[in-house]
Every structure is written in structure tokens, then in C-alpha cells.
Design a protein around this motif. Structure first.
Motif, PDB file in Angstrom:
ATOM      1  N   LEU A 122      41.149  -5.738 -21.466  1.00  0.00           N
ATOM      2  CA  LEU A 122      40.418  -6.402 -22.540  1.00  0.00           C
ATOM      3  C   LEU A 122      40.150  -5.425 -23.683  1.00  0.00           C
ATOM      4  O   LEU A 122      40.342  -5.778 -24.860  1.00  0.00           O
ATOM      5  CB  LEU A 122      39.103  -6.972 -22.000  1.00  0.00           C
ATOM      6  N   ARG A 123      39.738  -4.225 -23.360  1.00  0.00           N
ATOM      7  CA  ARG A 123      39.450  -3.222 -24.388  1.00  0.00           C
ATOM      8  C   ARG A 123      40.700  -2.900 -25.212  1.00  0.00           C
ATOM      9  O   ARG A 123      40.661  -2.838 -26.437  1.00  0.00           O
ATOM     10  CB  ARG A 123      38.915  -1.943 -23.725  1.00  0.00           C
ATOM     11  N   ASP A 124      41.823  -2.723 -24.518  1.00  0.00           N
ATOM     12  CA  ASP A 124      43.057  -2.346 -25.215  1.00  0.00           C
ATOM     13  C   ASP A 124      43.576  -3.473 -26.102  1.00  0.00           C
ATOM     14  O   ASP A 124      44.050  -3.233 -27.219  1.00  0.00           O
ATOM     15  CB  ASP A 124      44.132  -1.946 -24.204  1.00  0.00           C
ATOM     16  N   LEU A 125      43.492  -4.701 -25.605  1.00  0.00           N
ATOM     17  CA  LEU A 125      43.959  -5.832 -26.401  1.00  0.00           C
ATOM     18  C   LEU A 125      43.056  -6.059 -27.619  1.00  0.00           C
ATOM     19  O   LEU A 125      43.545  -6.405 -28.710  1.00  0.00           O
ATOM     20  CB  LEU A 125      44.022  -7.096 -25.543  1.00  0.00           C
ATOM     21  N   LYS A 126      41.759  -5.853 -27.464  1.00  0.00           N
ATOM     22  CA  LYS A 126      40.852  -5.951 -28.605  1.00  0.00           C
ATOM     23  C   LYS A 126      41.183  -4.888 -29.641  1.00  0.00           C
ATOM     24  O   LYS A 126      41.235  -5.169 -30.846  1.00  0.00           O
ATOM     25  CB  LYS A 126      39.398  -5.793 -28.136  1.00  0.00           C
ATOM     26  N   ALA A 127      41.412  -3.671 -29.176  1.00  0.00           N
ATOM     27  CA  ALA A 127      41.721  -2.575 -30.097  1.00  0.00           C
ATOM     28  C   ALA A 127      43.025  -2.820 -30.852  1.00  0.00           C
ATOM     29  O   ALA A 127      43.184  -2.398 -32.001  1.00  0.00           O
ATOM     30  CB  ALA A 127      41.805  -1.255 -29.316  1.00  0.00           C
ATOM     31  N   ALA A 128      43.947  -3.523 -30.227  1.00  0.00           N
ATOM     32  CA  ALA A 128      45.231  -3.815 -30.859  1.00  0.00           C
ATOM     33  C   ALA A 128      45.151  -5.006 -31.820  1.00  0.00           C
ATOM     34  O   ALA A 128      46.149  -5.344 -32.466  1.00  0.00           O
ATOM     35  CB  ALA A 128      46.283  -4.096 -29.787  1.00  0.00           C
ATOM     36  N   GLY A 129      43.983  -5.636 -31.910  1.00  0.00           N
ATOM     37  CA  GLY A 129      43.815  -6.767 -32.818  1.00  0.00           C
ATOM     38  C   GLY A 129      44.383  -8.068 -32.293  1.00  0.00           C
ATOM     39  O   GLY A 129      44.604  -9.018 -33.037  1.00  0.00           O
ATOM     40  N   TRP A 130      44.602  -8.131 -30.980  1.00  0.00           N
ATOM     41  CA  TRP A 130      45.243  -9.300 -30.363  1.00  0.00           C
ATOM     42  C   TRP A 130      44.413 -10.565 -30.564  1.00  0.00           C
ATOM     43  O   TRP A 130      44.932 -11.612 -30.953  1.00  0.00           O
ATOM     44  CB  TRP A 130      45.433  -9.009 -28.877  1.00  0.00           C
ATOM     45  N   TYR A 131      43.124 -10.478 -30.363  1.00  0.00           N
ATOM     46  CA  TYR A 131      42.259 -11.656 -30.451  1.00  0.00           C
ATOM     47  C   TYR A 131      41.994 -12.054 -31.905  1.00  0.00           C
ATOM     48  O   TYR A 131      41.861 -13.246 -32.215  1.00  0.00           O
ATOM     49  CB  TYR A 131      40.951 -11.428 -29.695  1.00  0.00           C
ATOM     50  N   GLU A 132      41.927 -11.044 -32.798  1.00  0.00           N
ATOM     51  CA  GLU A 132      41.773 -11.357 -34.213  1.00  0.00           C
ATOM     52  C   GLU A 132      42.980 -12.136 -34.731  1.00  0.00           C
ATOM     53  O   GLU A 132      42.839 -13.097 -35.490  1.00  0.00           O
ATOM     54  CB  GLU A 132      41.586 -10.076 -35.027  1.00  0.00           C
ATOM     55  N   LYS A 133      44.177 -11.717 -34.314  1.00  0.00           N
ATOM     56  CA  LYS A 133      45.384 -12.426 -34.722  1.00  0.00           C
ATOM     57  C   LYS A 133      45.393 -13.846 -34.175  1.00  0.00           C
ATOM     58  O   LYS A 133      45.796 -14.792 -34.859  1.00  0.00           O
ATOM     59  CB  LYS A 133      46.627 -11.665 -34.235  1.00  0.00           C
TER      60      LYS A 133
END
Length: 258
Positions: A232-243
Motif C-alpha cells: 500500500l505504501r509503495d503504490l501510494k508513493a507511485a501515485g497509483w491511487y491518485e491516477k
């Protein structure tokens, strides 16, 4: 008393709704489907002979129904609906994605009891939810035999919920990507598909009856220092959820005709 339902347009969504309604406790249902898609219509009549009949033409659907579901494409709606005479007591439920109530008033001649609903393919398996606007006890009770009905007061709320239905293909692609990764690790495609399907289904089951958001279940799913917290932390940092949220905005604008 028999509940008489008609479907103008017999495509995939009609097939799913009729199937979901007829699979269980359907003794009081009388369903008339239009002959527009002859193959699907006749297949439904063969599968559910006690409930389903195929009309000779669309007006006959209306003549044998009290609740009429409109399931044609928005492009075909003007031609199809202009040829039909609705009764004042008809309850008309539109499945058309981009036709608002105001436009529906122009297209439906004879009845002002107009509603919009957003059925999804899982209706056929009697799972999932269906947004309905405006609220209506009879329609809600009918669809509620098969799925969870979410009644909303405004059309804007309905269109917001409809926008989220655009996540279906991305969700399935997430499953496909996960399964493909497992296969690359040496697991058989069959075992991979079975495991991924069962795993994600368990996630859905665990979350389907929540009333106040998903923050709590998200927190509970993470062990401090564990792999879920890391992912979850890594995907958030990659902007996955914002996209993902940005894409929801794009879809919502399309649904609203902007």
C-alpha cells in the motif's frame, strides 16, 4: 398478484436482469421481452418458460406490462420510443446510461412515472448493487429480490455512482495481471486463476456490507511492517491511487455529457 415486467431491448443487460430475477422466487413474475435480439430473447424464453414470453413487437411489450424497462442504446432511443404508446400507469425504468430524466420525459409518450437504474452484468448471478433514482418502493422491491438496491434522491448522485461502474474492466485487468505474474513464477494457469478469483472474491465479501467507508478495513488489513503495509505504501508513493481517482473524474465528466 402477478408482477408484469417488460423489456424494450433484449441485449446483454436485459439478459442479466431477467436471469437474476428468474433464478429464484419468480413464481409471481410475468416477463415480456422484445424481439429485437431474437437469439437472446428466445434463449431466455427457453430457459425460463414459466416466466418469459417473447413479444411480436415492442408495443406488445408495453401492452402486457406494468413496469417497463428501457434497455436500448441512447442512439436508438428516439426512433424506438417515438413509436410506442405508454399508459399513464406505466412505471418506466430506463437503463440507458446517458439519457437524463428530462430527456426521458420528451421520449416517453403517455407516462410521467420515470426512473433510472444502473444494472451491471453480475445481476445475473444475483450479486452486486443497482442504483435507482428517484426512490420507488415497487421497483426497489423488485430489483431487491436479486441485488442490493441503492436508492438516491438526485440524478447527480445516480450519475456519480454510474461513473464507478467504469472500474469493472480495470478491476478484471488487475486480476489478470496478478494471475499472469503468478504463472510467470511457475504456477499452473488453472491454479493461478482459481486462487486469484477466490482471493479477490473474499475481499469483496468482506467489504460488501460496510456502512461508513473503507478506512477501517484498510487499516485492519495491514500488519505493522508486513507485506500489505509495504504494498500500500509503495503504490501510494507511485501515485497509483491518485491516477485512479483522476480517471474516475474523467469518466464522471463523460457520463454527465461534459
Amino acid at each position: 398478484k402477478m408482477i408484469r415486467i417488460g423489456f424494450v431491448g433484449t441485449g446483454t443487460i436485459t439478459e442479466c436482469v431477467v436471469t437474476g430475477l428468474c433464478l429464484k422466487d419468480a413464481e409471481d413474475l410475468s416477463i415480456t421481452v422484445s424481439p429485437r435480439n431474437k437469439e437472446k430473447a428466445e434463449a431466455l424464453a427457453r430457459r425460463f418458460p414459466a416466466q418469459v414470453r417473447v413479444a411480436a413487437e415492442n408495443q406488445q411489450v408495453l401492452d402486457h406490462s406494468d413496469i417497463v424497462c428501457i434497455a436500448v442504446t441512447p442512439q436508438l432511443a428516439p426512433d424506438v420510443l417515438s413509436a410506442l404508446n405508454f399508459r399513464p400507469d406505466h412505471v418506466v425504468v430506463s437503463f440507458m446510461s446517458t439519457v437524463r430524466i428530462e430527456r426521458l420525459k420528451e421520449l416517453v409518450r403517455g407516462s410521467d412515472r420515470l426512473f433510472r437504474a444502473v444494472p451491471m452484468p453480475p445481476f445475473a448471478k444475483r450479486v452486486g448493487g443497482i442504483p435507482l433514482h428517484p426512490p420507488h418502493d415497487v421497483v426497489s422491491s423488485l430489483f431487491g429480490r436479486a441485488v442490493k438496491v441503492i436508492q438516491v434522491e438526485t440524478e447527480d448522485e445516480l450519475m456519480t455512482l454510474m461513473s464507478v461502474s467504469g472500474t469493472m474492466a480495470p478491476f478484471y485487468q488487475l486480476l489478470a495481471t496478478t494471475s499472469q505474474w503468478i504463472v510467470k513464477q511457475g504456477v499452473s494457469p488453472r491454479a493461478s486463476s482459481q486462487f486469484v478469483g477466490a482471493l479477490f472474491n473474499s475481499y469483496a465479501e468482506d467489504s460488501k456490507d460496510l456502512e461508513q467507508g473503507f478506512e477501517g478495513i484498510t487499516a485492519e488489513s495491514q500488519t505493522p511492517g508486513g507485506i500489505n503495509e509495504q504494498a500500500l505504501r509503495d503504490l501510494k508513493a507511485a501515485g497509483w491511487y491518485e491516477k485512479f481517482e483522476e480517471e474516475l473524474d474523467v469518466i464522471a465528466k463523460r457520463v454527465r455529457g461534459k
